[in-house]
Design an enzyme around this catalytic site. Structure first.
Site, PDB file in Angstrom:
ATOM      1  N   THR A 201       0.839  -1.211   0.000  1.00 25.09           N
ATOM      2  CA  THR A 201       0.000   0.000   0.000  1.00 25.09           C
ATOM      3  C   THR A 201       0.860   1.241   0.000  1.00 25.09           C
ATOM      4  O   THR A 201       1.908   1.275   0.642  1.00 25.09           O
ATOM      5  CB  THR A 201      -0.885   0.121   1.260  1.00 25.09           C
ATOM      6  OG1 THR A 201      -1.903  -0.858   1.176  1.00 25.09           O
ATOM      7  CG2 THR A 201      -1.553   1.466   1.398  1.00 25.09           C
ATOM      8  N   ARG A 229     -11.351 -10.279  -2.288  1.00 23.25           N
ATOM      9  CA  ARG A 229     -11.147  -9.611  -1.001  1.00 23.25           C
ATOM     10  C   ARG A 229     -10.778  -8.131  -1.185  1.00 23.25           C
ATOM     11  O   ARG A 229      -9.965  -7.763  -2.010  1.00 23.25           O
ATOM     12  CB  ARG A 229     -10.018 -10.322  -0.260  1.00 23.25           C
ATOM     13  CG  ARG A 229      -9.656  -9.699   1.106  1.00 23.25           C
ATOM     14  CD  ARG A 229      -8.483  -8.770   1.006  1.00 23.25           C
ATOM     15  NE  ARG A 229      -8.063  -8.272   2.321  1.00 23.25           N
ATOM     16  CZ  ARG A 229      -7.245  -7.233   2.495  1.00 23.25           C
ATOM     17  NH1 ARG A 229      -6.756  -6.589   1.463  1.00 23.25           N
ATOM     18  NH2 ARG A 229      -6.921  -6.827   3.692  1.00 23.25           N
ATOM     19  N   GLY A 231      -9.554  -4.695   1.098  1.00 22.27           N
ATOM     20  CA  GLY A 231      -9.086  -4.211   2.396  1.00 22.27           C
ATOM     21  C   GLY A 231      -9.664  -2.834   2.668  1.00 22.27           C
ATOM     22  O   GLY A 231     -10.688  -2.426   2.118  1.00 22.27           O
ATOM     23  N   ASP A 232      -8.971  -2.105   3.504  1.00 20.42           N
ATOM     24  CA  ASP A 232      -9.411  -0.759   3.883  1.00 20.42           C
ATOM     25  C   ASP A 232      -9.072   0.299   2.832  1.00 20.42           C
ATOM     26  O   ASP A 232      -9.709   1.355   2.783  1.00 20.42           O
ATOM     27  CB  ASP A 232      -8.733  -0.349   5.199  1.00 20.42           C
ATOM     28  CG  ASP A 232      -7.206  -0.365   5.069  1.00 20.42           C
ATOM     29  OD1 ASP A 232      -6.669  -1.345   4.483  1.00 20.42           O
ATOM     30  OD2 ASP A 232      -6.552   0.583   5.517  1.00 20.42           O
ATOM     31  N   THR A 252      -2.489   2.034   6.967  1.00 19.37           N
ATOM     32  CA  THR A 252      -1.856   0.911   6.294  1.00 19.37           C
ATOM     33  C   THR A 252      -1.787  -0.256   7.267  1.00 19.37           C
ATOM     34  O   THR A 252      -1.974  -0.097   8.464  1.00 19.37           O
ATOM     35  CB  THR A 252      -0.457   1.310   5.767  1.00 19.37           C
ATOM     36  OG1 THR A 252       0.102   0.223   5.042  1.00 19.37           O
ATOM     37  CG2 THR A 252       0.487   1.712   6.871  1.00 19.37           C
ATOM     38  N   GLY A 253      -1.530  -1.426   6.713  1.00 13.29           N
ATOM     39  CA  GLY A 253      -1.494  -2.623   7.554  1.00 13.29           C
ATOM     40  C   GLY A 253      -2.677  -3.517   7.271  1.00 13.29           C
ATOM     41  O   GLY A 253      -3.240  -3.488   6.172  1.00 13.29           O
ATOM     42  N   GLY A 255      -5.924  -4.546   6.660  1.00 15.30           N
ATOM     43  CA  GLY A 255      -7.101  -3.749   6.325  1.00 15.30           C
ATOM     44  C   GLY A 255      -8.345  -4.120   7.097  1.00 15.30           C
ATOM     45  O   GLY A 255      -9.150  -3.256   7.469  1.00 15.30           O
TER      46      GLY A 255
HETATM   47  C1  SD4 Z   1      -4.994  -3.911   2.784  1.00  9.43           C
HETATM   48  N1  SD4 Z   1      -4.256  -2.025   4.068  1.00  9.43           N
HETATM   49  O1  SD4 Z   1      -5.310  -4.279   1.665  1.00  9.43           O
HETATM   50  C2  SD4 Z   1      -3.947  -2.828   2.920  1.00  9.43           C
HETATM   51  C3  SD4 Z   1      -2.591  -3.441   2.983  1.00  9.43           C
HETATM   52  C4  SD4 Z   1      -1.525  -2.518   3.447  1.00  9.43           C
HETATM   53  O2  SD4 Z   1       0.631  -2.079   3.864  1.00  9.43           O
HETATM   54  O3  SD4 Z   1      -1.722  -1.412   3.801  1.00  9.43           O
HETATM   55  N2  SD4 Z   1      -0.315  -2.930   3.513  1.00  9.43           N
HETATM   56  O4  SD4 Z   1      -5.453  -4.404   3.807  1.00  9.43           O
END
Ligand code: SD4
Length: 342
Positions: A201, A229, A231-232, A252-253, A255
């Protein structure tokens, strides 16, 4: 090659220290006040900020800056964002992105395939349709109608190798801070075994010389995710939120855990209630920590915020989240404070 491997295997703290020597990396509490300014997630943010800065430093609009900035990452050769990124578990790259301006206008695309610049399609959704979000086939059709070329859909060499490696176990196991360990920037193009290389991300928020805020977020999501799928990152209020009276936030992270708390929106609301960007990010992380209980040790979530005064702040669950800052005073990579090892 052996040396490079060894270098790549050093601890994240060590890696960031090395990076610091090159870039002016700083750790700890800090604030930058001023405009224009752009901040973005992870080490790839350094390159992306250059694109945004070209717009901001010449009096351009924050909205144009956050689009131009992350376009660089989308087009770059990395694991994480754009068509060169890791595929889903069926072997297809699916992209998510969103963008938001200073007047609550927002646009988003998700589950978009074979289009190089999803954030630019998101901007067209915002500007040319009555909707906020288009997904899948419909989003692709719209992109093509808007003149975006349909790319060939082949995996990049790196993504193919990562996918082949992942297929050996087909085990979905997100690895914390993988973006910084082996993802892109100075650490590319290493490939991890068994699909560990699976976070991606870039989120970016900016304030222009007029004091207007905007933000963008673009990703291939979790590598080897279930097909379909999301994410956020494409969700306004989760991966990104902008309120021009208060501030702009990206996440980030993992989601799923950002969506659960409407993360970016929550951070903006904490800032509205008077918290600094860092304190607001921290409070949202604390919410995640509370909800996840013992399982929080297995996930990374991070928030990055900019308020109307030009102050910045970040906070993450685990150590290792970095973010890039560009203003007239500096061009740096910072380390976020974190819940663990705080
Ligand atoms: C997700 N938030 O698809 C994203 C992944 C992400 O650093 O941010 N990775 O869930």
């Amino acid at each position: 090659m052996a040396n490079r491997r060894k270098f790549l295997q050093t601890s994240l703290a060590g890696s960031l220290a090395i990076l610091g020597a090159k870039t002016g990396f700083t750790s700890g509490d800090q604030k930058v006040v001023g405009k224009p300014i752009v901040i973005s997630t992870w080490d790839a943010g350094l390159e992306a900020n250059k694109g945004a800065w070209a717009v901001l430093s010449t009096g351009g609009r924050a909205l144009d800056a956050v689009e131009a900035g992350v376009n660089i990452t989308e087009a770059s050769k990395n694991c994480c964002v754009g068509l060169g990124a890791n595929p889903d578990r069926d072997g297809f790259v699916t992209l998510d992105a969103c963008i938001m301006d200073e007047a609550f206008n927002c646009g988003s695309v998700a589950f978009l395939e074979r289009i190089k610049h999803p954030v630019s399609v998101a901007r067209r959704v915002m500007e040319k349709t009555p909707h906020v979000m288009l997904v899948g086939e419909g989003a692709q059709k719209f992109a093509i109608a808007e003149g975006f070329p349909l790319e060939d859909g082949k995996l990049s060499d790196d993504a193919k190798r990562a996918y082949d490696s992942w297929l050996k176990k087909s085990d979905y196991k997100p690895a914390i801070n993988i973006e910084n360990q082996k993802g892109h920037g100075p650490f590319a193009p290493a490939i991890l075994e068994n699909g560990e290389w699976n976070h991606d991300t870039i989120g970016m928020v900016a304030m222009d010389a007029k004091g207007n805020l905007s933000g963008s977020c673009t990703t291939s999501g979790m590598g080897f995710k279930m097909r379909g799928r999301l994410g956020d990152s494409p969700i306004i209020g989760a991966g990104l939120y902008v309120d021009n009276e208060v501030g702009a936030v990206t996440a980030t992270g993992q989601g799923e855990d950002v969506i659960r708390i409407c993360g970016a929106h929550m951070v903006v609301e904490f800032m509205r209630n008077g918290l600094t960007p860092e304190a607001a990010c921290r409070k949202a992380v604390e919410r995640v920590v509370k909800i996840k209980g013992a399982k929080v040790k297995d996930i990374q979530v991070a928030f990055l915020a900019l308020n109307k005064k030009g102050q910045i702040g970040a906070f993450s669950v685990h150590q290792g989240f970095s973010y890039a800052v560009r203003s007239s005073k500096e061009e740096k990579l910072y380390a976020s404070k974190s819940w663990f090892n705080k």
